[in-house]
Write a protein that holds these residues in place. Structure first.
Motif, mmCIF file in Angstrom:
data_model
loop_
_atom_site.group_PDB
_atom_site.id
_atom_site.type_symbol
_atom_site.label_atom_id
_atom_site.label_comp_id
_atom_site.label_asym_id
_atom_site.label_seq_id
_atom_site.Cartn_x
_atom_site.Cartn_y
_atom_site.Cartn_z
ATOM 1 N N LYS A 1 0.848 -1.195 0.000
ATOM 2 C CA LYS A 1 0.000 0.000 0.000
ATOM 3 C C LYS A 1 0.876 1.234 0.000
ATOM 4 C CE LYS A 1 -4.065 -1.775 2.312
ATOM 5 N NZ LYS A 1 -4.633 -2.062 3.612
ATOM 6 N N ASP A 2 0.396 2.302 -0.645
ATOM 7 C CA ASP A 2 1.165 3.540 -0.583
ATOM 8 C C ASP A 2 0.755 4.338 0.653
ATOM 9 O OD1 ASP A 2 -1.145 4.911 -1.148
ATOM 10 O OD2 ASP A 2 -0.561 5.565 -3.157
ATOM 11 N N ARG A 3 1.309 5.540 0.820
ATOM 12 C CA ARG A 3 1.066 6.323 2.040
ATOM 13 C C ARG A 3 -0.402 6.732 2.179
ATOM 14 N NH1 ARG A 3 4.821 11.109 1.897
ATOM 15 N NH2 ARG A 3 6.224 9.787 0.707
ATOM 16 N N ASN A 4 -1.142 6.682 1.042
ATOM 17 C CA ASN A 4 -2.566 7.024 1.103
ATOM 18 C C ASN A 4 -3.456 5.786 1.133
ATOM 19 O OD1 ASN A 4 -2.027 9.826 0.943
ATOM 20 N ND2 ASN A 4 -1.556 9.529 -1.231
ATOM 21 N N GLU A 5 -2.855 4.662 1.459
ATOM 22 C CA GLU A 5 -3.602 3.405 1.581
ATOM 23 C C GLU A 5 -4.106 2.884 0.244
ATOM 24 O OE1 GLU A 5 -4.529 1.533 4.687
ATOM 25 O OE2 GLU A 5 -2.696 2.635 5.123
ATOM 26 N N ARG A 6 -3.543 3.378 -0.853
ATOM 27 C CA ARG A 6 -3.935 2.845 -2.150
ATOM 28 C C ARG A 6 -3.163 1.544 -2.384
ATOM 29 N NH1 ARG A 6 -3.228 5.788 -8.015
ATOM 30 N NH2 ARG A 6 -4.212 4.119 -9.175
ATOM 31 N N GLU A 7 -3.876 0.532 -2.906
ATOM 32 C CA GLU A 7 -3.241 -0.780 -3.047
ATOM 33 C C GLU A 7 -2.484 -0.924 -4.366
ATOM 34 O OE1 GLU A 7 -5.989 -4.012 -0.876
ATOM 35 O OE2 GLU A 7 -6.960 -2.883 -2.499
#
Ligand code: ATP
Ligand code: MG
Length: 570
Positions: free
Chosen positions: A97-103
């Protein structure tokens, strides 16, 4: 390259972690080093080989009309959700996941990405056919990384994706790739065979794997002894042995204490394995699946998976699950009264008479069991072919061999273009799905396979086309000025005409230099020793025993000749 400036990491000892020869030799020759399980660093020498294999692949792809591309390895989950593979891929996919919780995932393969490119860029039939390829790093969290780069978790793959307006076009694109692959492996001096492969439950209309015959191969291949039929055992259809017809006898429950294995049963009942049917229980994505095959046969998990329409996790059921399904300990499972989601019955079992099965009761078996009368299930081909079985094409006996899959070509059809809406306007302005194919070659696995086929007790024997350096020039005594000068001159001449040459100018004994050159597998060795004072040097090929004494002025001609024999130009 002057070896005095080189990071040389040869090892004399066989590293304990390496089970197979190619893995041992890649470590010993200093081609690579392990960083974590299934993760390797490529050292300068190993990288040169990878690059040479990539160059061969690149040339053949370009010749076949494919175009190089480079996609990202970091892939957003949305694309995978569109195709439905975000879940289907299972634990082999590295997700993050990235820092914005995008998978995201680290790309294990790129069908989705290339389908996305195609749907954005291809609008009309006039743009077709197109074949895009890349040579790129892939990530797969393999259940069992092993054999070094043969099965690693990060590896380089050449993957290509073809887009056609119809299936006839796909056939042409597929054949071009088939021929390109044949050329690639021939140029890498890999003895390789294309075999029919399983295309999976949702797969397209055709698929072939390029297999290197090898004892350590994880795949089993069935070859016909008389025609050209060859297939992965996963795929090869079995020919059921039809038992002689018998009168059905009365079902009997027999006490069989401490008898669980087929061996023990054969002794207990004093009969052969073909009089038994075994019932193997699996846990497939949370469903309980029982498969019956004759006592002397093996279940083919791929055939079972296909019958289920695909599977992510396919494992043998544990003791508890077996108990829930059979109310008995392992070893006493049978079809009568079993509680499972699916019962698959191999063709042969459905055609047997009065056979023996587990009674789903610890310590008991049934005898005189007959399909149709005593139980029913889904009948089909659920077992592996065996040595000597009939070829499905010509009926002559099949033989089995192990193989390493180095490449795979696959007709996908419209599986991804349908799922992801990748369409084009045809001649009549009608929207049609793109017809796709995909084509992969494992670059690192190809490298390891070449070593499996080309080595001796002293080390690697690289084919000229993929050797990290083609020639090594060795001054026998580095401190001897005459020898060093002459060696340097030869080295410079070779470099000038485009030979990848090494100069072993290290202050080492000649024996050490020879050992390293042999271990690294350099195809041509030129030794400048005492005889240089009379104008002679030694010329030796890695794959031959003889050492030739030649005039120093004919070195270049001799090297050119070796290139010519190997089908290479200088
Ligand atoms: P396998 O059955 O060996 O796992 P695959 O069917 O998963 O292979 P593909 O998805 O067809 O492989 O990938 C194309 C090529 O990539 C394979 O033919 C092989 O050469 C290479 N490859 C696949 N997995 C690995 C791996 N874990 N390590 C090294 N090379 C691999
Ligand atoms: Mg795999």
């Amino acid at each position: 390259m002057k070896m005095s400036n080189m990071l040389i990491s040869t090892l004399r000892e066989v590293p304990a972690e390496a089970e197979i020869l190619s893995h041992q030799l890649m470590l010993r020759a200093g081609m690579m080093r392990k960083l974590a399980s299934g993760v390797y660093n490529f050292m300068p020498l190993g990288l040169r080989v990878l690059r040479k294999i990539e160059d061969v692949v690149r040339e053949e792809m370009d010749n076949a009309g494919a175009q190089e591309f480079l996609a990202s390895a970091l892939l957003p989950s949305e694309l995978w959700k569109e195709s439905g593979r975000w879940e289907v891929f299972g634990p082999e996919m590295f997700k993050l996941k990235d820092r914005n919780e995008r998978e995201f995932c680290l790309g294990p393969t790129h069908e989705e990405v290339f389908t996305d490119i195609a749907r954005n860029e291809i609008k009309s039939y006039k743009q077709l056919p197109v074949n895009l390829y890349q040579i790129q790093t892939k990530y797969r969290d393999e259940r069992r990384p092993r054999f070094g780069v043969m099965r690693s978790r990060e590896f380089i793959m050449k993957d290509a994706y073809s887009f056609d307006k119809d299936f006839d076009g796909l056939d042409i694109s597929y054949e071009k790739m088939y021929n390109a692959y044949t050329n690639v492996f021939r140029r890498c001096s890999l003895e390789c065979k294309a075999v029919a492969a399983d295309s999976g439950a949702m797969g397209g209309s055709g698929s072939a794997e390029f297999m290197v015959k090898s004892e350590i191969g994880e795949d089993e291949i069935a070859f016909c002894t008389s025609c050209d039929y060859a297939a992965n055992v996963e795929k090869a259809p079995s020919s059921p042995e039809i038992s002689a017809k018998e009168e059905m006898k009365e079902l009997q429950k027999i006490e069989t204490p401490n008898v669980g294995t087929i061996e023990q049963l054969m002794n207990f009942f004093n009969t052969s394995a073909d009089k038994f049917a075994k019932t193997i229980i699996y846990n497939v994505d949370g469903k309980i699946v029982a498969v019956m095959v004759r006592g002397d046969r093996e279940v083919n998990e791929v055939k079972v998976t296909n019958a289920l329409g695909g599977a992510i996790e396919f494992e043998m059921a544990d003791e508890k699950t077996v108990y829930n399904a059979t109310s008995a300990k392992i070893g006493f499972a049978g079809p009568i009264g079993i509680k499972v989601d699916y019962l698959f019955v191999d063709n042969e079992v459905a055609n047997m008479y009065n056979f023996i099965v587990g009674a789903n009761d610890t310590g008991y078996h049934y005898s005189n069991v007959n399909y149709g009368r005593d139980f029913e299930g889904t009948v089909g081909d659920f077992r592996n072919v065996i040595e000597g079985e009939k070829c499905p094409k010509c009926g002559k006996p099949l033989t089995l061999a192990r193989g390493i899959e180095v490449g795979h070509i696959f007709k996908l059809g419209t599986k991804y273009s349908d799922a992801m809406g990748a369409t084009f306007a045809d001649e009549n302005g009608e929207n049609k799905p793109l017809v796709m194919g995909c084509y992969g070659i494992g670059i690192n696995r190809t490298m390891a396979s070449i070593i499996e086929q080309h080595h001796d007790e002293n080390g690697i024997v690289w084919p000229l086309a993929v050797a990290p350096y083609q020639v090594v020039v060795i001054p026998a005594v580095s401190k001897n000025e005459n020898q060093m000068k002459a060696a340097e001159k030869i080295y410079e001449q070779l470099r000038k005409i485009g030979v990848d040459a090494l100069l072993d100018d290290r202050n080492e004994r000649a024996g050490v230099k020879f050992k390293d050159a042999d271990l690294m597998g350099i195809p041509i060795r030129i030794t400048v020793g005492k005889k240089i004072d009379e104008g002679f040097v030694e010329f030796k090929l890695r794959d031959k025993e003889e050492v030739e004494t030649i005039n120093v002025d004919s070195v270049i001609d001799n090297v050119r000749e070796v290139y010519k024999i190997n089908g290479l130009v200088l």
